[in-house]
Write a protein that holds these residues in place. Structure first.
Motif, PDB file in Angstrom:
ATOM      1  N   ALA A 139       6.753   1.843  -6.383  1.00 48.22           N
ATOM      2  CA  ALA A 139       7.366   3.121  -6.736  1.00 48.22           C
ATOM      3  C   ALA A 139       6.935   3.586  -8.119  1.00 48.22           C
ATOM      4  CB  ALA A 139       8.890   3.004  -6.661  1.00 48.22           C
ATOM      5  N   ALA A 140       6.854   2.666  -9.053  1.00 46.30           N
ATOM      6  CA  ALA A 140       6.499   3.022 -10.421  1.00 46.30           C
ATOM      7  C   ALA A 140       5.071   3.536 -10.520  1.00 46.30           C
ATOM      8  CB  ALA A 140       6.685   1.818 -11.344  1.00 46.30           C
ATOM      9  N   MET A 141       4.197   3.102  -9.615  1.00 36.61           N
ATOM     10  CA  MET A 141       2.802   3.535  -9.649  1.00 36.61           C
ATOM     11  C   MET A 141       2.591   4.889  -8.990  1.00 36.61           C
ATOM     12  SD  MET A 141       0.629   0.050  -8.945  1.00 36.61           S
ATOM     13  CE  MET A 141      -0.924   0.965  -9.064  1.00 36.61           C
ATOM     14  N   ARG A 142       3.607   5.395  -8.291  1.00 37.68           N
ATOM     15  CA  ARG A 142       3.551   6.721  -7.673  1.00 37.68           C
ATOM     16  C   ARG A 142       2.435   6.830  -6.634  1.00 37.68           C
ATOM     17  NH1 ARG A 142       8.317   9.468  -8.699  1.00 37.68           N
ATOM     18  NH2 ARG A 142       9.002   8.920 -10.798  1.00 37.68           N
ATOM     19  N   TRP A 143       2.384   5.875  -5.713  1.00 38.93           N
ATOM     20  CA  TRP A 143       1.447   6.001  -4.605  1.00 38.93           C
ATOM     21  C   TRP A 143       1.827   7.216  -3.768  1.00 38.93           C
ATOM     22  CZ3 TRP A 143      -2.891   3.096  -3.636  1.00 38.93           C
ATOM     23  CH2 TRP A 143      -3.084   2.007  -4.470  1.00 38.93           C
ATOM     24  N   ARG A 144       0.835   7.948  -3.307  1.00 31.53           N
ATOM     25  CA  ARG A 144       1.100   9.172  -2.550  1.00 31.53           C
ATOM     26  C   ARG A 144       1.695   8.857  -1.182  1.00 31.53           C
ATOM     27  NH1 ARG A 144      -3.813  13.217  -1.876  1.00 31.53           N
ATOM     28  NH2 ARG A 144      -3.611  13.083  -4.157  1.00 31.53           N
ATOM     29  N   SER A 145       1.128   7.863  -0.502  1.00 30.44           N
ATOM     30  CA  SER A 145       1.657   7.474   0.809  1.00 30.44           C
ATOM     31  C   SER A 145       1.657   5.962   0.926  1.00 30.44           C
ATOM     32  CB  SER A 145       0.843   8.100   1.946  1.00 30.44           C
ATOM     33  OG  SER A 145      -0.474   7.584   1.967  1.00 30.44           O
ATOM     34  N   VAL A 146       2.679   5.440   1.596  1.00 30.96           N
ATOM     35  CA  VAL A 146       2.823   3.986   1.772  1.00 30.96           C
ATOM     36  C   VAL A 146       3.172   3.720   3.229  1.00 30.96           C
ATOM     37  CG1 VAL A 146       4.113   1.924   1.117  1.00 30.96           C
ATOM     38  CG2 VAL A 146       3.582   3.666  -0.616  1.00 30.96           C
ATOM     39  N   ASN A 147       2.380   2.851   3.864  1.00 32.98           N
ATOM     40  CA  ASN A 147       2.651   2.430   5.230  1.00 32.98           C
ATOM     41  C   ASN A 147       3.356   1.084   5.207  1.00 32.98           C
ATOM     42  OD1 ASN A 147       1.355   4.692   6.201  1.00 32.98           O
ATOM     43  ND2 ASN A 147      -0.590   3.659   6.545  1.00 32.98           N
ATOM     44  N   ILE A 148       4.545   1.036   5.767  1.00 33.09           N
ATOM     45  CA  ILE A 148       5.295  -0.210   5.899  1.00 33.09           C
ATOM     46  C   ILE A 148       4.974  -0.786   7.266  1.00 33.09           C
ATOM     47  CG2 ILE A 148       7.578  -1.275   5.931  1.00 33.09           C
ATOM     48  CD1 ILE A 148       6.872  -0.146   3.208  1.00 33.09           C
ATOM     49  N   THR A 149       4.270  -1.924   7.281  1.00 31.94           N
ATOM     50  CA  THR A 149       3.765  -2.444   8.538  1.00 31.94           C
ATOM     51  C   THR A 149       3.896  -3.964   8.572  1.00 31.94           C
ATOM     52  OG1 THR A 149       1.807  -2.455   9.991  1.00 31.94           O
ATOM     53  CG2 THR A 149       1.391  -2.477   7.615  1.00 31.94           C
ATOM     54  N   GLY A 150       3.235  -4.606   9.540  1.00 33.89           N
ATOM     55  CA  GLY A 150       3.306  -6.049   9.660  1.00 33.89           C
ATOM     56  C   GLY A 150       2.013  -6.591  10.218  1.00 33.89           C
ATOM     57  N   GLY A 151       2.112  -7.550  11.154  1.00 31.29           N
ATOM     58  CA  GLY A 151       3.205  -7.918  12.015  1.00 31.29           C
ATOM     59  C   GLY A 151       4.023  -6.739  12.504  1.00 31.29           C
ATOM     60  N   GLU A 152       5.232  -7.037  12.864  1.00 34.20           N
ATOM     61  CA  GLU A 152       6.199  -6.015  13.252  1.00 34.20           C
ATOM     62  C   GLU A 152       7.228  -5.912  12.128  1.00 34.20           C
ATOM     63  OE1 GLU A 152       8.524  -3.280  14.237  1.00 34.20           O
ATOM     64  OE2 GLU A 152       6.703  -3.582  15.426  1.00 34.20           O
ATOM     65  N   PRO A 153       7.192  -4.829  11.340  1.00 30.41           N
ATOM     66  CA  PRO A 153       8.048  -4.740  10.155  1.00 30.41           C
ATOM     67  C   PRO A 153       9.537  -4.802  10.460  1.00 30.41           C
ATOM     68  CG  PRO A 153       7.063  -2.605  10.657  1.00 30.41           C
ATOM     69  CD  PRO A 153       6.362  -3.616  11.513  1.00 30.41           C
ATOM     70  N   LEU A 154       9.935  -4.384  11.661  1.00 31.35           N
ATOM     71  CA  LEU A 154      11.363  -4.400  11.998  1.00 31.35           C
ATOM     72  C   LEU A 154      11.894  -5.818  12.196  1.00 31.35           C
ATOM     73  CD1 LEU A 154      11.562  -1.343  14.418  1.00 31.35           C
ATOM     74  CD2 LEU A 154      12.028  -1.427  11.959  1.00 31.35           C
ATOM     75  N   MET A 155      11.016  -6.808  12.198  1.00 32.64           N
ATOM     76  CA  MET A 155      11.453  -8.196  12.295  1.00 32.64           C
ATOM     77  C   MET A 155      11.811  -8.775  10.926  1.00 32.64           C
ATOM     78  SD  MET A 155       9.023  -9.722  15.342  1.00 32.64           S
ATOM     79  CE  MET A 155      10.006 -11.216  15.528  1.00 32.64           C
ATOM     80  N   ARG A 156      11.636  -7.986   9.879  1.00 33.70           N
ATOM     81  CA  ARG A 156      12.103  -8.388   8.552  1.00 33.70           C
ATOM     82  C   ARG A 156      13.391  -7.622   8.270  1.00 33.70           C
ATOM     83  NH1 ARG A 156       9.508 -10.352   3.125  1.00 33.70           N
ATOM     84  NH2 ARG A 156      11.288  -9.898   1.782  1.00 33.70           N
ATOM     85  N   ARG A 157      14.460  -8.314   7.955  1.00 37.89           N
ATOM     86  CA  ARG A 157      15.788  -7.706   7.879  1.00 37.89           C
ATOM     87  C   ARG A 157      15.911  -6.636   6.808  1.00 37.89           C
ATOM     88  NH1 ARG A 157      19.922 -12.896   8.590  1.00 37.89           N
ATOM     89  NH2 ARG A 157      19.225 -13.493  10.691  1.00 37.89           N
ATOM     90  N   ASP A 158      15.179  -6.778   5.707  1.00 41.27           N
ATOM     91  CA  ASP A 158      15.355  -5.852   4.594  1.00 41.27           C
ATOM     92  C   ASP A 158      14.322  -4.732   4.587  1.00 41.27           C
ATOM     93  OD1 ASP A 158      13.157  -7.376   3.980  1.00 41.27           O
ATOM     94  OD2 ASP A 158      13.871  -8.060   2.018  1.00 41.27           O
ATOM     95  N   TRP A 159      13.706  -4.451   5.746  1.00 48.03           N
ATOM     96  CA  TRP A 159      12.631  -3.448   5.804  1.00 48.03           C
ATOM     97  C   TRP A 159      13.070  -2.096   5.270  1.00 48.03           C
ATOM     98  CZ3 TRP A 159      13.473   0.978   8.604  1.00 48.03           C
ATOM     99  CH2 TRP A 159      14.486   0.947   9.581  1.00 48.03           C
ATOM    100  N   ASP A 160      14.296  -1.703   5.596  1.00 49.39           N
ATOM    101  CA  ASP A 160      14.745  -0.376   5.174  1.00 49.39           C
ATOM    102  C   ASP A 160      15.092  -0.332   3.687  1.00 49.39           C
ATOM    103  OD1 ASP A 160      16.837  -2.118   5.854  1.00 49.39           O
ATOM    104  OD2 ASP A 160      18.231  -0.476   6.238  1.00 49.39           O
TER     105      ASP A 160
END
Length: 372
Positions: free
Chosen positions: A62-83
């Motif tokens: 967040a501090a670096m101000r990336w324009r777009s970030v893809n949250i992925t995996g594996g399957e990201p929904l299998m990590r509890r703190d994804w949101d």
């Protein structure tokens, strides 16, 4: 642009270095065993970042101000703190995309994604149902029903107000399905369609029968991409098509491929890994591109800060200090060698073991056929 401008420093002089697109593999855990997975995802890594480490990394991103970030995996929904991780990044103004296979995408996930500030949901679609299920099976080769899950995800995500995108790896198995897939995505009103060639890394190397599209068919692939793009430009319901850098280069339809459904003219400038994009693995390794294997790692976020890794341009020496004299094969004498720089680095490495020689090139075929 004259010939005097085409030298080893062309890219550094002409392409500004900016933090634009970051791909964060938050977990290796996955409920599918896709045949082309570069990361060979499936089991959770024992070295996966802890909640505290991942949350700290989210704040660094967040501090670096990336324009777009893809949250992925594996399957990201299998990590509890994804949101929770996504929310920190989204609060910085980044366009956050959740990349999921759709099997776990339900009403509860929609509400969590909305609360986190996620803007888009992307889901892989690798053929019509029979082909897709063959390419994307569940564990122990049991069908996972991922095709219907993907269609459901496109529908409900769109209805919930998220942008939607499909991701497709072109290969011998699904190539005949592509026109019908375009019709299906148009019917579903999917917003974007990212198309690319499968890269021969990870699990794809284990497939026993021919999978990659034959190199001599690349002009046909280029022409098909161009036709699909023009079809999308003519139909406002159709998905905007983005052709990834594994497909090209400098053929008859090059400008159409790079422009896509946008009005802005573009041309291929080679790999932008470590220059405009970055990949971070589940255990905190930094790579110039998410598709590159681990031996291309340039930093460890368990002991370093992301901004420090990014700020040390010499770590990305294959970009910052690129030298045309290292090119091999036809790439060594190609007219576009100082711009293209052997095309997609991941594809070149996967095919030849070298980042300086890429036989999957339309221009090479035009000039010399399948020259070595």
């Amino acid at each position: 642009m004259g010939k005097a401008d085409l030298d080893s420093k062309w890219f550094v002089r002409n392409v500004p270095r900016r933090p634009i697109n970051l791909l964060w593999e938050i977990t290796d855990a996955c409920n599918l065993r896709c045949l082309h997975c570069e990361a060979s995802a499936g089991r959770r890594s024992p070295d996966e970042l802890t909640h505290e480490q991942a949350l700290d990394l989210a704040h660094q991103i967040a501090a670096m101000r990336w324009r777009s970030v893809n949250i992925t995996g594996g399957e990201p929904l299998m990590r509890r703190d994804w949101d929770e991780l996504a929310a920190v990044v989204a609060a910085s103004g980044a366009h956050v995309t959740l990349v999921t296979n759709g099997l776990l995408f339900d009403d509860a996930v929609i509400e969590r994604a909305r609360a986190a500030g996620i803007k888009s949901v992307a889901c892989s679609l690798d053929g019509l149902e029979e082909t897709h299920e063959r390419i994307r099976p569940g564990p122990r080769s049991k069908p996972g029903g991922s095709f219907q899950a993907a269609l459901r995800t496109f529908r409900v995500a769109r209805e919930a107000g998220f942008g939607t995108a499909a991701i497709t790896h072109f290969n011998r198995w699904n190539y005949p399905d592509l026109p019908a897939m375009h019709e299906l995505l148009t019917e579903l009103r999917v917003g974007a369609w990212q198309v690319q060639l499968g890269v021969p890394l990870g699990r794809l190397r284990e497939i026993d029968e021919p999978y990659l599209i034959e190199v001599e068919r690349l002009p046909e692939v280029e022409a098909l991409c161009a036709r699909l793009i023009e079809a999308s430009r003519a139909d406002e319901r159709a998905p905007a098509i983005k052709v990834v850098h594994t497909i090209g280069y400098y053929g008859k339809h090059e400008l159409t491929l790079r422009r896509g459904t946008e009005d802005k003219e573009r041309f291929f400038v080679g790999c932008v890994g470590g220059w405009r994009v970055l990949g971070v693995t589940s255990d905190g390794m930094v790579k110039p591109c998410g598709m590159l294997p681990r031996n291309f790692g340039v930093g460890d976020l368990k002991t370093e800060r992301l901004a420090d890794v990014w700020g040390d341009v010499d770590r990305f020496d294959y970009q910052a200090h690129w030298d045309e004299k290292k090119l091999e094969g036809y790439c060594r004498i190609c007219d576009y060698r100082c711009i293209c720089r052997a095309g997609c680095t991941s594809m070149a490495y996967g095919l030849t073991g070298s980042i300086y020689n890429n036989p999957y090139c339309v221009y090479r075929l035009i000039k010399q056929g399948d020259a070595p």
